[in-house]
Design a protein around this motif. Structure first.
Motif, PDB file in Angstrom:
ATOM      1  N   GLU A  10    -137.966 -35.181   8.053  1.00  0.00           N
ATOM      2  CA  GLU A  10    -136.855 -34.952   8.983  1.00  0.00           C
ATOM      3  C   GLU A  10    -137.037 -33.619   9.705  1.00  0.00           C
ATOM      4  OE1 GLU A  10    -134.263 -36.907   9.683  1.00  0.00           O
ATOM      5  OE2 GLU A  10    -134.571 -38.473   8.188  1.00  0.00           O
ATOM      6  N   THR A  11    -137.568 -32.647   8.980  1.00  0.00           N
ATOM      7  CA  THR A  11    -137.776 -31.311   9.540  1.00  0.00           C
ATOM      8  C   THR A  11    -139.178 -30.855   9.175  1.00  0.00           C
ATOM      9  OG1 THR A  11    -135.436 -30.800   9.257  1.00  0.00           O
ATOM     10  CG2 THR A  11    -136.930 -28.936   9.585  1.00  0.00           C
ATOM     11  N   HIS A  12    -139.962 -30.535  10.196  1.00  0.00           N
ATOM     12  CA  HIS A  12    -141.361 -30.165   9.956  1.00  0.00           C
ATOM     13  C   HIS A  12    -141.609 -28.804  10.608  1.00  0.00           C
ATOM     14  CE1 HIS A  12    -145.537 -32.200   9.247  1.00  0.00           C
ATOM     15  NE2 HIS A  12    -145.464 -31.003   8.702  1.00  0.00           N
ATOM     16  N   VAL A  13    -141.843 -27.821   9.759  1.00  0.00           N
ATOM     17  CA  VAL A  13    -142.015 -26.440  10.204  1.00  0.00           C
ATOM     18  C   VAL A  13    -143.498 -26.087  10.194  1.00  0.00           C
ATOM     19  CG1 VAL A  13    -141.428 -24.017   9.734  1.00  0.00           C
ATOM     20  CG2 VAL A  13    -139.804 -25.848   9.115  1.00  0.00           C
ATOM     21  N   PHE A  14    -143.976 -25.523  11.290  1.00  0.00           N
ATOM     22  CA  PHE A  14    -145.369 -25.080  11.361  1.00  0.00           C
ATOM     23  C   PHE A  14    -145.398 -23.577  11.599  1.00  0.00           C
ATOM     24  CE2 PHE A  14    -145.464 -29.547  12.429  1.00  0.00           C
ATOM     25  CZ  PHE A  14    -146.555 -30.018  11.713  1.00  0.00           C
ATOM     26  N   CYS A  15    -145.953 -22.865  10.623  1.00  0.00           N
ATOM     27  CA  CYS A  15    -146.078 -21.408  10.709  1.00  0.00           C
ATOM     28  C   CYS A  15    -147.521 -21.076  11.062  1.00  0.00           C
ATOM     29  CB  CYS A  15    -145.761 -20.761   9.363  1.00  0.00           C
ATOM     30  SG  CYS A  15    -144.078 -21.032   8.801  1.00  0.00           S
ATOM     31  N   CYS A  16    -147.703 -20.385  12.174  1.00  0.00           N
ATOM     32  CA  CYS A  16    -149.057 -19.987  12.538  1.00  0.00           C
ATOM     33  C   CYS A  16    -149.578 -18.975  11.524  1.00  0.00           C
ATOM     34  CB  CYS A  16    -149.076 -19.372  13.935  1.00  0.00           C
ATOM     35  SG  CYS A  16    -150.732 -18.827  14.399  1.00  0.00           S
ATOM     36  N   GLU A  35    -149.003 -15.213   6.377  1.00  0.00           N
ATOM     37  CA  GLU A  35    -149.310 -16.040   5.188  1.00  0.00           C
ATOM     38  C   GLU A  35    -148.277 -15.836   4.081  1.00  0.00           C
ATOM     39  OE1 GLU A  35    -153.213 -16.442   3.743  1.00  0.00           O
ATOM     40  OE2 GLU A  35    -154.090 -16.739   5.719  1.00  0.00           O
ATOM     41  N   LYS A  36    -147.945 -14.584   3.824  1.00  0.00           N
ATOM     42  CA  LYS A  36    -146.950 -14.305   2.776  1.00  0.00           C
ATOM     43  C   LYS A  36    -145.562 -14.811   3.178  1.00  0.00           C
ATOM     44  CE  LYS A  36    -149.110 -10.552   0.263  1.00  0.00           C
ATOM     45  NZ  LYS A  36    -149.123  -9.139  -0.097  1.00  0.00           N
ATOM     46  N   LEU A  37    -145.240 -14.682   4.461  1.00  0.00           N
ATOM     47  CA  LEU A  37    -143.937 -15.151   4.922  1.00  0.00           C
ATOM     48  C   LEU A  37    -143.847 -16.677   4.851  1.00  0.00           C
ATOM     49  CD1 LEU A  37    -143.473 -12.605   7.844  1.00  0.00           C
ATOM     50  CD2 LEU A  37    -142.034 -12.763   5.787  1.00  0.00           C
ATOM     51  N   ARG A  38    -144.968 -17.342   5.165  1.00  0.00           N
ATOM     52  CA  ARG A  38    -144.998 -18.807   5.007  1.00  0.00           C
ATOM     53  C   ARG A  38    -144.821 -19.185   3.539  1.00  0.00           C
ATOM     54  NH1 ARG A  38    -150.697 -20.721   4.547  1.00  0.00           N
ATOM     55  NH2 ARG A  38    -150.253 -19.363   2.783  1.00  0.00           N
ATOM     56  N   ASP A  39    -145.521 -18.494   2.655  1.00  0.00           N
ATOM     57  CA  ASP A  39    -145.381 -18.773   1.219  1.00  0.00           C
ATOM     58  C   ASP A  39    -143.924 -18.603   0.772  1.00  0.00           C
ATOM     59  OD1 ASP A  39    -148.072 -19.240   0.996  1.00  0.00           O
ATOM     60  OD2 ASP A  39    -148.553 -17.286   0.134  1.00  0.00           O
ATOM     61  N   TYR A  40    -143.297 -17.546   1.284  1.00  0.00           N
ATOM     62  CA  TYR A  40    -141.896 -17.293   0.928  1.00  0.00           C
ATOM     63  C   TYR A  40    -141.012 -18.437   1.440  1.00  0.00           C
ATOM     64  CZ  TYR A  40    -137.280 -15.145   0.849  1.00  0.00           C
ATOM     65  OH  TYR A  40    -135.941 -14.909   0.636  1.00  0.00           O
ATOM     66  N   MET A  41    -141.250 -18.852   2.672  1.00  0.00           N
ATOM     67  CA  MET A  41    -140.441 -19.926   3.244  1.00  0.00           C
ATOM     68  C   MET A  41    -140.613 -21.231   2.461  1.00  0.00           C
ATOM     69  SD  MET A  41    -140.087 -21.067   7.219  1.00  0.00           S
ATOM     70  CE  MET A  41    -138.613 -21.977   7.735  1.00  0.00           C
ATOM     71  N   ALA A  58    -150.289 -23.611  10.352  1.00  0.00           N
ATOM     72  CA  ALA A  58    -150.950 -24.165  11.535  1.00  0.00           C
ATOM     73  C   ALA A  58    -151.975 -23.169  12.043  1.00  0.00           C
ATOM     74  CB  ALA A  58    -149.932 -24.451  12.631  1.00  0.00           C
ATOM     75  N   GLY A  59    -152.955 -23.676  12.754  1.00  0.00           N
ATOM     76  CA  GLY A  59    -153.885 -22.822  13.475  1.00  0.00           C
ATOM     77  C   GLY A  59    -153.168 -22.158  14.641  1.00  0.00           C
ATOM     78  N   CYS A  60    -153.912 -21.448  15.443  1.00  0.00           N
ATOM     79  CA  CYS A  60    -153.346 -20.633  16.527  1.00  0.00           C
ATOM     80  C   CYS A  60    -152.430 -21.432  17.451  1.00  0.00           C
ATOM     81  CB  CYS A  60    -154.462 -20.008  17.355  1.00  0.00           C
ATOM     82  SG  CYS A  60    -153.847 -19.008  18.729  1.00  0.00           S
ATOM     83  N   VAL A  69    -145.233 -16.394  14.639  1.00  0.00           N
ATOM     84  CA  VAL A  69    -144.380 -17.424  15.236  1.00  0.00           C
ATOM     85  C   VAL A  69    -144.391 -18.694  14.387  1.00  0.00           C
ATOM     86  CG1 VAL A  69    -144.762 -16.569  17.600  1.00  0.00           C
ATOM     87  CG2 VAL A  69    -146.189 -18.427  16.724  1.00  0.00           C
ATOM     88  N   MET A  70    -143.306 -19.450  14.527  1.00  0.00           N
ATOM     89  CA  MET A  70    -143.235 -20.793  13.937  1.00  0.00           C
ATOM     90  C   MET A  70    -142.612 -21.713  14.967  1.00  0.00           C
ATOM     91  SD  MET A  70    -139.910 -20.866  11.375  1.00  0.00           S
ATOM     92  CE  MET A  70    -140.320 -19.451  10.378  1.00  0.00           C
ATOM     93  N   VAL A  71    -142.885 -23.010  14.803  1.00  0.00           N
ATOM     94  CA  VAL A  71    -142.195 -24.011  15.613  1.00  0.00           C
ATOM     95  C   VAL A  71    -141.643 -25.073  14.661  1.00  0.00           C
ATOM     96  CG1 VAL A  71    -144.391 -25.215  16.130  1.00  0.00           C
ATOM     97  CG2 VAL A  71    -142.366 -25.661  17.538  1.00  0.00           C
ATOM     98  N   ILE A  72    -140.423 -25.488  14.923  1.00  0.00           N
ATOM     99  CA  ILE A  72    -139.757 -26.470  14.067  1.00  0.00           C
ATOM    100  C   ILE A  72    -139.578 -27.762  14.846  1.00  0.00           C
ATOM    101  CG2 ILE A  72    -137.706 -26.977  12.676  1.00  0.00           C
ATOM    102  CD1 ILE A  72    -137.237 -23.981  12.391  1.00  0.00           C
TER     103      ILE A  72
END
Lengths: 115, 115
Positions: A10-16, A35-41, A58-60, A69-72
């Motif tokens: 339903e919700t797909h988050v991509f963290c660069c 990387e650490k912020l993605r792990d935390y999320m 995600a890649g660049c 940045v992230m995109v949801i």
């Protein structure tokens, strides 16, 4: 929307988490601790038990100067973030509450400066 | 949809390129050549001049047994693919034509077998 069109997540988050060499003029999201912020999320999504929500690397994403940045998706909303507090606010306001974190949001017209 | 909701990329493709150790029971998308296939797709998108379309790598999308897999947003359509011909068909039918490649499509109820 027929059954086949129902989303798998339903919700797909991509963290660069792209890494560039130190000193690159565009910088990179990894430089901002992505990387650490993605792990935390990822960990917080699990702890909060958010249903049908996945957080991926995600890649660049080509908005390096605004990063990390992230995109949801599917809503296609972008955020720039720096801290765990930023992530917490995105989790609470957007993922749990269905709102938008206006102070962190990137608009489509925020084009990274080139050169 | 107000201006702020306009997507930054009209079409955003995420190709799983996750790598697991050889022999892992779930396999991995990299095992099926996902990196080279992603490179091919990126190159073809550029050659075709598809507007506002980005192809990215992603970490594990958790449908490993069906891979290599990709998901295309904002529509949230998933495909499993094996060859350059598969990629060509996704490009022509979905990205250019706005249709669906039914023979490659993964439906939400295709849950990977566990264990």
């Amino acid at each position: 929307m027929d059954t086949a069109e129902r989303p798998y997540f339903e919700t797909h988050v991509f963290c660069c988490t792209n890494v560039r060499p130190p000193g690159h003029k565009r910088g990179c999201c990894a430089e901002g601790g992505s990387e650490k912020l993605r792990d935390y999320m990822k960990a917080r999504v699990k702890e909060l038990g958010l249903p049908s929500t996945r957080v991926n690397s995600a890649g660049c994403l080509d908005r390096c100067e605004l990063g990390p940045v992230m995109v949801i998706y599917p809503e296609g909303i972008w955020y720039g973030y720096r801290t765990r507090d930023d992530i917490d606010e995105i989790l609470e306001t957007h993922l749990v509450g269905g709102g938008r974190v206006e102070r962190l949001r990137l608009t489509p017209d925020q084009i990274p400066p080139k050169g």
